[in-house]
Write a protein that holds these residues in place. Sequence first.
Motif, PDB file in Angstrom:
ATOM      1  N   PRO A 137       0.833  -1.208   0.000  1.00  0.00           N
ATOM      2  CA  PRO A 137       0.000   0.000   0.000  1.00  0.00           C
ATOM      3  C   PRO A 137       0.869   1.260   0.000  1.00  0.00           C
ATOM      4  O   PRO A 137       2.063   1.203   0.309  1.00  0.00           O
TER       5      PRO A 137
ATOM      6  N   ASP B 120      -0.956   3.432   4.302  1.00  0.00           N
ATOM      7  CA  ASP B 120      -2.349   3.754   4.002  1.00  0.00           C
ATOM      8  C   ASP B 120      -3.160   2.466   4.130  1.00  0.00           C
ATOM      9  O   ASP B 120      -3.011   1.538   3.325  1.00  0.00           O
ATOM     10  N   ASN B 121      -4.012   2.397   5.123  1.00  0.00           N
ATOM     11  CA  ASN B 121      -4.795   1.182   5.380  1.00  0.00           C
ATOM     12  C   ASN B 121      -6.198   1.234   4.796  1.00  0.00           C
ATOM     13  O   ASN B 121      -7.060   0.442   5.177  1.00  0.00           O
ATOM     14  N   SER B 122      -6.437   2.146   3.863  1.00  0.00           N
ATOM     15  CA  SER B 122      -7.784   2.282   3.311  1.00  0.00           C
ATOM     16  C   SER B 122      -8.188   1.085   2.459  1.00  0.00           C
ATOM     17  O   SER B 122      -9.372   0.753   2.358  1.00  0.00           O
ATOM     18  N   THR B 123      -7.211   0.418   1.830  1.00  0.00           N
ATOM     19  CA  THR B 123      -7.513  -0.753   0.992  1.00  0.00           C
ATOM     20  C   THR B 123      -7.248  -2.045   1.735  1.00  0.00           C
ATOM     21  O   THR B 123      -8.053  -2.975   1.699  1.00  0.00           O
ATOM     22  N   PHE B 124      -6.100  -2.143   2.399  1.00  0.00           N
ATOM     23  CA  PHE B 124      -5.730  -3.346   3.125  1.00  0.00           C
ATOM     24  C   PHE B 124      -5.494  -3.014   4.598  1.00  0.00           C
ATOM     25  O   PHE B 124      -4.765  -2.084   4.914  1.00  0.00           O
TER      26      PHE B 124
ATOM     27  N   PHE C 164     -11.663  -8.893  -1.297  1.00  0.00           N
ATOM     28  CA  PHE C 164     -12.399  -7.651  -1.100  1.00  0.00           C
ATOM     29  C   PHE C 164     -13.057  -7.613   0.276  1.00  0.00           C
ATOM     30  O   PHE C 164     -13.082  -6.577   0.943  1.00  0.00           O
TER      31      PHE C 164
ATOM     32  N   ASN D 129      -9.695  -8.059   4.489  1.00  0.00           N
ATOM     33  CA  ASN D 129      -8.555  -7.184   4.203  1.00  0.00           C
ATOM     34  C   ASN D 129      -7.291  -7.524   4.983  1.00  0.00           C
ATOM     35  O   ASN D 129      -6.247  -6.910   4.756  1.00  0.00           O
TER      36      ASN D 129
ATOM     37  N   SER E  89      -2.052  -4.180 -11.656  1.00  0.00           N
ATOM     38  CA  SER E  89      -2.143  -2.749 -11.367  1.00  0.00           C
ATOM     39  C   SER E  89      -1.819  -1.947 -12.620  1.00  0.00           C
ATOM     40  O   SER E  89      -1.310  -2.475 -13.605  1.00  0.00           O
TER      41      SER E  89
ATOM     42  N   ASN F 287      -9.474  -0.682  -9.604  1.00  0.00           N
ATOM     43  CA  ASN F 287      -8.926  -1.227  -8.366  1.00  0.00           C
ATOM     44  C   ASN F 287      -8.544  -2.691  -8.590  1.00  0.00           C
ATOM     45  O   ASN F 287      -9.051  -3.357  -9.493  1.00  0.00           O
TER      46      ASN F 287
ATOM     47  N   TYR G   2      -9.134  -5.434  -7.091  1.00  0.00           N
ATOM     48  CA  TYR G   2     -10.172  -6.462  -6.950  1.00  0.00           C
ATOM     49  C   TYR G   2     -10.945  -6.624  -8.253  1.00  0.00           C
ATOM     50  O   TYR G   2     -11.175  -7.748  -8.722  1.00  0.00           O
TER      51      TYR G   2
END
Length: 546
Positions: A45, A116-120, A246, A249, A360, A365, A367
């Motif tokens: 991340p 950044d923990n917004s995704t994982f 998804f 996480n 990527s 995204n 997922y």
Amino acid sequence: MTFENILEEVGGFGPFQFAIIILLCAPRIVLPCHFLLNNFIGAVPPHRCDISTLGAGGLLGNLTREQRLAVSLPVREAGGPKSCEMFAAPQFQLLANSSDSADLPTVRCQSGWVYDNSTFTSTLATEWDLVCDRKSLTRTTGTVFFFGVMMGVIAFGFLCDKYGRKNTLLASYIMATVFGFASAFANSYILFAVLRFLTGFGLTGISINSIVLSIEWVDTSHRSFIGVIGSLSWSAGNMLLAGFAFLVNDWRTLIMTVTAPLGFAVLTWWWVPESARWLLAHGKVDSAQFYLDKCAKFNKRQKVSSKLKLESLSNIEKQDKNYTYLHLIKTPKMRRLTLLTGIVWYGVASTYYGISLNISGFGLNIYLTHFIYAAIEVPAKLMIYFFINIFGRRKCQAGTLLLTGTCIAINLFLPQGLWHVRAVVAVLGKGLSEASFTTVFLYTTELYPTVIRQNGLGYTNFMSRLGVLVAPLILLLEDVWTALPQVVLCSVAIASGLVALLLPETLNVRLPETIDDVEKPRGNEVSSHFADSPAVFLESKSTTGI
């Protein structure tokens, strides 16, 4: 008398065969969930240096969070703080002129990183700080796993033939379950890597035995159908992986989630039949008759009319066990066939996983990208099943590889701003790479003579695992040049596609039974026994894993 004659009596394509596919569905779904798991547990991340200790007192203590970031961290050209550097000392003048930071001295992060923990919530990178100088270790984890898979091909190929498909399958279930769950509780990177190696080793037994069992119970004319339908479990598991990732996480919980179906597989193992073909080849006539009678009852057919038939067939099968891997290179045309198929399998596997592990850079995204990559495999498999009978095996094999390389090449020249076009081209390339994987397995079963078909498929599967092993390492080349991994994958796909053109066509050609049939071809007459078969799966001790 052949085993196919016996299978015709008890039913070679019916409810019994579909029951086997259903029983093996859960473990097959687990395979892609682990093979491509690194896309999520190994994700890195966005991150920056941790400067929290700098604000404990002094002048920094009077600054806001944004001001502390401005005087402590250099900024990338695209905006946002750099990931791996911080200023050697606070640069308070930047509060007045933030554009004057180009030549200021920097050092590596001194107190760790902030992620950044917004995704994982958690990944391998955040757990053990596998970023900056250590970021290659996340990819290396995938290589370690696939090295275990490659070693498993050698071990389980032998165990499968010596101790039987069913017993080896149970050992694989238990091994993959134990080490899969254990890896979720690893407290160090080294321990995790070792457990992932052992998990890959165990999963290979499932990969090999599930396809062998389903294929060896099906009659000749339906083997290609069962092979393609059974491989759809891979695509289903691949799509489910995107959903699991998804919803879950945390990397430890995700590993447990994708391993859990093996618990169900262990419970259903009791109903999985042993291969009657293997039992006869090892003189276990009574056990073979038990399973053949069960097959007949399930398919509502007559039981085997005479035990003497089975005993005679058992003696014939035992006499045909004298061929080894050395026979693949003893004669000139077999050496050529072995070399060419090895190159093609390596190219197919390296390209497929090189694309699959790089999800990527397409404006979507990860997922959604992973799900689309997985979903495109279903029409690709069904399409190639019909196309190989229209255009031939060689043209389909070469064509899918060359077109895959072309798609990769197109994306090399498309600007990043055209992300929607790049995404479409990438998905098309992924579908074509899957089509090439499906084709190569169907094609290879027809290229090798019956007497060493097992050994031929064992060798080619080893070459494919070598390609899988190298794929994560190819992606590490982006540190040298961003486009270099794509250049390498494009070159490999095109080169292996051109090599495929050197292979003989097998559409409507009589299948080779002995090595002499390869060295001295009998012509292109169609064998009446195989004329209606779009592709023939004979007993094999390996699978593509797809």
